[in-house]
Scaffold this motif. Structure first.
Motif, mmCIF file in Angstrom:
data_model
loop_
_atom_site.group_PDB
_atom_site.id
_atom_site.type_symbol
_atom_site.label_atom_id
_atom_site.label_comp_id
_atom_site.label_asym_id
_atom_site.label_seq_id
_atom_site.Cartn_x
_atom_site.Cartn_y
_atom_site.Cartn_z
ATOM 1 N N LYS A 223 -42.277 -42.988 56.743
ATOM 2 C CA LYS A 223 -42.613 -43.355 57.944
ATOM 3 C C LYS A 223 -44.063 -43.812 58.061
ATOM 4 O O LYS A 223 -44.738 -44.803 59.010
ATOM 5 C CB LYS A 223 -42.458 -42.491 59.081
ATOM 6 C CG LYS A 223 -43.258 -41.111 58.888
ATOM 7 C CD LYS A 223 -42.773 -40.085 60.076
ATOM 8 C CE LYS A 223 -43.551 -38.737 59.557
ATOM 9 N NZ LYS A 223 -43.301 -37.844 60.644
ATOM 10 N N VAL A 224 -44.803 -43.252 56.861
ATOM 11 C CA VAL A 224 -46.463 -43.583 56.693
ATOM 12 C C VAL A 224 -46.739 -44.572 55.531
ATOM 13 O O VAL A 224 -47.841 -44.866 55.522
ATOM 14 C CB VAL A 224 -47.179 -42.481 56.947
ATOM 15 C CG1 VAL A 224 -47.178 -41.780 58.335
ATOM 16 C CG2 VAL A 224 -47.055 -41.695 55.817
ATOM 17 N N PHE A 225 -45.713 -44.631 54.781
ATOM 18 C CA PHE A 225 -46.143 -45.435 53.354
ATOM 19 C C PHE A 225 -45.109 -46.525 53.307
ATOM 20 O O PHE A 225 -44.164 -46.398 52.946
ATOM 21 C CB PHE A 225 -46.023 -44.293 52.209
ATOM 22 C CG PHE A 225 -46.427 -44.893 50.856
ATOM 23 C CD1 PHE A 225 -47.826 -44.937 50.399
ATOM 24 C CD2 PHE A 225 -45.470 -45.608 50.143
ATOM 25 C CE1 PHE A 225 -48.095 -45.303 49.261
ATOM 26 C CE2 PHE A 225 -45.717 -46.380 48.913
ATOM 27 C CZ PHE A 225 -46.886 -46.124 48.529
ATOM 28 N N ASN A 226 -45.649 -47.738 53.169
ATOM 29 C CA ASN A 226 -45.067 -48.922 52.938
ATOM 30 C C ASN A 226 -45.985 -49.921 52.124
ATOM 31 O O ASN A 226 -47.071 -50.209 52.376
ATOM 32 C CB ASN A 226 -44.843 -49.602 54.220
ATOM 33 C CG ASN A 226 -43.957 -51.049 54.056
ATOM 34 O OD1 ASN A 226 -43.997 -51.614 52.998
ATOM 35 N ND2 ASN A 226 -43.602 -51.586 55.140
ATOM 36 N N LYS A 227 -45.394 -49.958 50.944
ATOM 37 C CA LYS A 227 -46.400 -50.475 49.876
ATOM 38 C C LYS A 227 -46.733 -51.966 50.086
ATOM 39 O O LYS A 227 -47.690 -52.319 49.510
ATOM 40 C CB LYS A 227 -45.864 -50.145 48.273
ATOM 41 C CG LYS A 227 -44.677 -50.887 47.939
ATOM 42 C CD LYS A 227 -43.967 -50.782 46.757
ATOM 43 C CE LYS A 227 -42.714 -51.548 46.644
ATOM 44 N NZ LYS A 227 -42.213 -50.910 44.954
ATOM 45 N N SER A 228 -45.911 -52.457 50.673
ATOM 46 C CA SER A 228 -46.107 -53.921 51.157
ATOM 47 C C SER A 228 -47.136 -54.290 52.108
ATOM 48 O O SER A 228 -47.429 -55.255 52.524
ATOM 49 C CB SER A 228 -44.801 -54.633 51.708
ATOM 50 O OG SER A 228 -43.908 -54.762 50.305
ATOM 51 N N ARG A 229 -47.681 -53.164 52.907
ATOM 52 C CA ARG A 229 -48.689 -53.239 53.837
ATOM 53 C C ARG A 229 -49.869 -52.438 53.598
ATOM 54 O O ARG A 229 -50.964 -52.467 53.934
ATOM 55 C CB ARG A 229 -48.195 -52.806 55.174
ATOM 56 C CG ARG A 229 -47.129 -53.496 55.672
ATOM 57 C CD ARG A 229 -46.629 -52.944 56.985
ATOM 58 N NE ARG A 229 -45.458 -53.503 57.482
ATOM 59 C CZ ARG A 229 -44.887 -53.319 58.762
ATOM 60 N NH1 ARG A 229 -45.135 -52.251 59.355
ATOM 61 N NH2 ARG A 229 -43.799 -54.073 59.091
ATOM 62 N N LEU A 230 -50.026 -52.118 52.413
ATOM 63 C CA LEU A 230 -50.882 -51.225 51.717
ATOM 64 C C LEU A 230 -51.724 -51.720 50.553
ATOM 65 O O LEU A 230 -51.079 -52.446 49.858
ATOM 66 C CB LEU A 230 -50.546 -49.864 51.402
ATOM 67 C CG LEU A 230 -50.168 -48.697 52.758
ATOM 68 C CD1 LEU A 230 -49.508 -47.480 51.938
ATOM 69 C CD2 LEU A 230 -51.515 -48.475 53.801
ATOM 70 N N LEU A 231 -53.254 -51.427 50.747
ATOM 71 C CA LEU A 231 -53.998 -51.949 49.327
ATOM 72 C C LEU A 231 -54.753 -50.839 48.606
ATOM 73 O O LEU A 231 -55.348 -50.132 49.622
ATOM 74 C CB LEU A 231 -54.735 -53.145 49.684
ATOM 75 C CG LEU A 231 -54.169 -54.296 50.254
ATOM 76 C CD1 LEU A 231 -55.245 -55.291 50.687
ATOM 77 C CD2 LEU A 231 -53.423 -55.093 48.887
ATOM 78 N N TYR A 232 -54.345 -50.549 47.457
ATOM 79 C CA TYR A 232 -55.198 -49.316 46.907
ATOM 80 C C TYR A 232 -56.774 -49.834 46.930
ATOM 81 O O TYR A 232 -57.071 -50.727 46.657
ATOM 82 C CB TYR A 232 -54.744 -49.152 45.606
ATOM 83 C CG TYR A 232 -55.539 -48.180 44.544
ATOM 84 C CD1 TYR A 232 -55.513 -46.862 45.144
ATOM 85 C CD2 TYR A 232 -56.553 -48.321 43.766
ATOM 86 C CE1 TYR A 232 -55.984 -45.670 44.469
ATOM 87 C CE2 TYR A 232 -57.264 -47.547 43.199
ATOM 88 C CZ TYR A 232 -57.040 -46.230 43.389
ATOM 89 O OH TYR A 232 -57.598 -45.139 42.691
ATOM 90 N N GLY A 233 -57.617 -48.661 47.394
ATOM 91 C CA GLY A 233 -58.875 -48.779 47.453
ATOM 92 C C GLY A 233 -59.470 -49.352 48.756
ATOM 93 O O GLY A 233 -60.584 -49.444 48.761
#
Length: 545
Positions: A223-233
């Protein structure tokens, strides 16, 4: 149940532009922001977000509301679920009538597991030696909170020994259930914590150092982790991105860490996936120049091409940097080639020529049949761009293919639609309503003079205003930039116009009414004519029929 006080406290921490921009690509438009509506298909943005009023409204489908309503509709959540999600995103503690504060505990689990992994890394020689061999400094290890995930049993025992709720850990992707019971998602891997834009840890990336089949793994979708909306760093880089107006998008965790170590503090990375449209809202924040920095292998070139097409169609500024000879940004930093990196990042290939070159490069243009196919594909891409870009780059395609420019066809019907049809509405009536909405203390004095029946086109909207209901139509009026907000003098003039039109129509209606008694009819006509006379003298009259 969540207490009303804590909901109000949450609302005070929310900024609607920040909330919506994590899901949609917002563009500044005057005092507001605009986007294509996510709730109905459209090509021309009609979805308006007001930072001043903290509301959104779509002029196409009528959707509207506040931050909580948006999360409910966009994420398909219930009201309590939307509140809890926003509270977790913005680190706001919710209070429950039954003192259930479990949602706060969710993040405590993942935060403590991250600390556990960091402590294990310090004492793991194999993990430390690997990172040192890649050129990672002790400072960077601490800055990026590098950790080490032990055996599955060690992680499970850590959770149990510290009395963490295992259901919470499972919900956040730390553990899962298999044929042999509970197991850890990360086993014997160097860990890279991944943060949301609001600064909350939401997952991990992990690199094997003991020969697992998958070199890298990420947390599963939660519910809080969607890799297509996140960028590392991004959580570390965002201040530099805003300040330097540039963002460097790389392919890996180590690229990001090494670039930061060398002073390129705007570097981020996708999480094992190509750039997608879901990344665009995050990339758009601060309107930076976007530098796509990928490897020169076949997969890297293909990913750079797809990113270039997507970013150029969305009118991002920036370009592409390709690293050849088996090198990547991390290798160049390790080899001391910082000045070369500076030159490379300062001179990227712009997205549109990169995409055109990639398309044409797939074909043997010495062969007429292949040349024709290259023309078709390049032309189709060109038509997906704005008219200025089409006109500019048709020459580029013609030169690359060595053909006449007239063979390049561009769109001639790329005309923007009006975002709202104003032909069937009354601007004056709507401006009166908007002026009252902006200054509610005007309502009492206005009601001494008019009522809803005097509105010819927008009676319903005025009645909604009187009911104090936060209807979407009122939000649409508030956010419609074509509608003026009258000062007191102009409001009086427009009320005079409204009343004069109303009484003139009433006069005509009564004159042709055959059912009224003579004395009643004469009395009404006298009152109306007297009101019309006073209105023409510039005097507002109370409704007295």
């Amino acid at each position: 149940m969540i207490t009303k006080d804590s909901i109000e406290n949450l609302k005070n921490h929310l900024d609607i532009v920040d909330v919506i921009s994590q899901s949609l690509e917002l563009k500044k438009s005057g005092a507001n922001f605009k986007a294509c509506c996510p709730f109905h298909g459209e090509d021309t943005p009609s979805f308006v977000v007001s930072p001043q009023k903290q509301i959104y409204h779509c002029f196409g489908c009528g959707a509207g509301g506040d931050s909580i309503k948006f999360v409910m509709e966009y994420e398909k959540l219930s009201y309590p679920e939307a509140i809890e999600k926003l509270a977790s995103m913005y680190n706001v503690t919710l209070q429950y009538d039954n003192n259930n504060n479990q949602k706060k505990q969710d993040f405590k689990v993942i935060e403590e597991v991250n600390k556990f992994y960091q402590k294990l890394f310090v004492n793991n020689k194999v993990a430390k030696d690997y990172m040192i061999s890649r050129g990672i400094s002790e400072f960077s290890i601490e800055k990026f909170e590098i950790g080490y995930a032990p055996s599955s049993n060690d992680t499970i025992n850590f959770l149990k020994n510290n009395y963490f709720n295992l259901a919470d850990a499972k919900e956040l992707g730390l553990i899962d259930t298999g044929h042999n019971g509970l197991y850890s998602r990360f086993i014997e891997r160097i860990t890279f914590p991944i943060y949301s834009i609001s600064g909350k840890i939401v997952g991990f990336g992990g690199r094997t150092i003991t020969g697992h089949n998958a070199k890298y793994v990420n947390s599963p979708q939660t519910k809080v982790f969607n890799k297509s909306r996140l960028l590392y760093g991004y959580n570390i880089a965002k201040e530099s991105i805003y300040k330097r107006n540039r963002i460097i998008v790389t392919e890996g965790y180590l690229d990001v860490i090494m670039l930061h170590q060398a002073g390129f503090t705007t570097a981020v990375a996708t999480l094992g996936t190509a750039l997608t449209k879901d990344h665009l809202p995050l990339l758009r924040r601060g309107e930076p120049q976007v530098i796509v920095a990928y490897d020169g292998d076949k997969a890297g070139l293909n990913a750079a091409f797809k990113a270039s097409v997507m970013l150029s169609q969305s009118e991002f500024e920036g370009g592409v940097v390709i690293f050849g000879e088996g090198k990547d940004p991390a290798d160049m930093v390790k080899d001391g080639k910082v000045e070369e990196l500076n030159r490379i990042f300062a001179n990227p290939t712009s997205f549109i020529p990169f995409a055109i070159d990639y398309i044409i490069g797939k074909y043997n243009i010495n062969n007429p049949s292949q040349k024709q196919k290259a023309l078709y594909e390049a032309n189709d891409y060109l038509k997906s761009l704005g008219e200025i870009y089409q006109d500019e780059y048709k020459r580029y395609i013609a030169q690359k293919l060595n053909i006449r420019e007239s063979l390049i066809k561009v769109s001639s019907d790329n005309v923007r639609k009006q975002e709202a049809n104003l032909t069937k509405i009354d601007i004056g009536e709507l401006c009166i309503i908007k002026s009252i909405l902006e200054k509610p203390d005007r309502l009492d004095s206005v009601l001494d003079i008019i009522d809803a029946s005097m509105f010819e086109f927008h009676r319903d909207e005025f009645e909604i205003l009187l009911s104090d209901n936060k209807d979407n139509r009122l939000m649409g009026i508030l956010l419609n930039e074509k509608l003026e907000i009258y000062d007191d003098s102009r409001l009086k003039d427009e009320l005079l116009v409204l009343l004069l039109k109303f009484y003139t129509n009433e006069l005509r209606t009564i004159q042709y009414n055959q059912t009224l008694a003579f004395r009643e009819k004469a009395n009404l006509l006298r009152k109306i004519k007297d009101n019309i006379y006073q209105l023409k003298q510039g005097k507002l009259v109370s409704y007295n029929l």
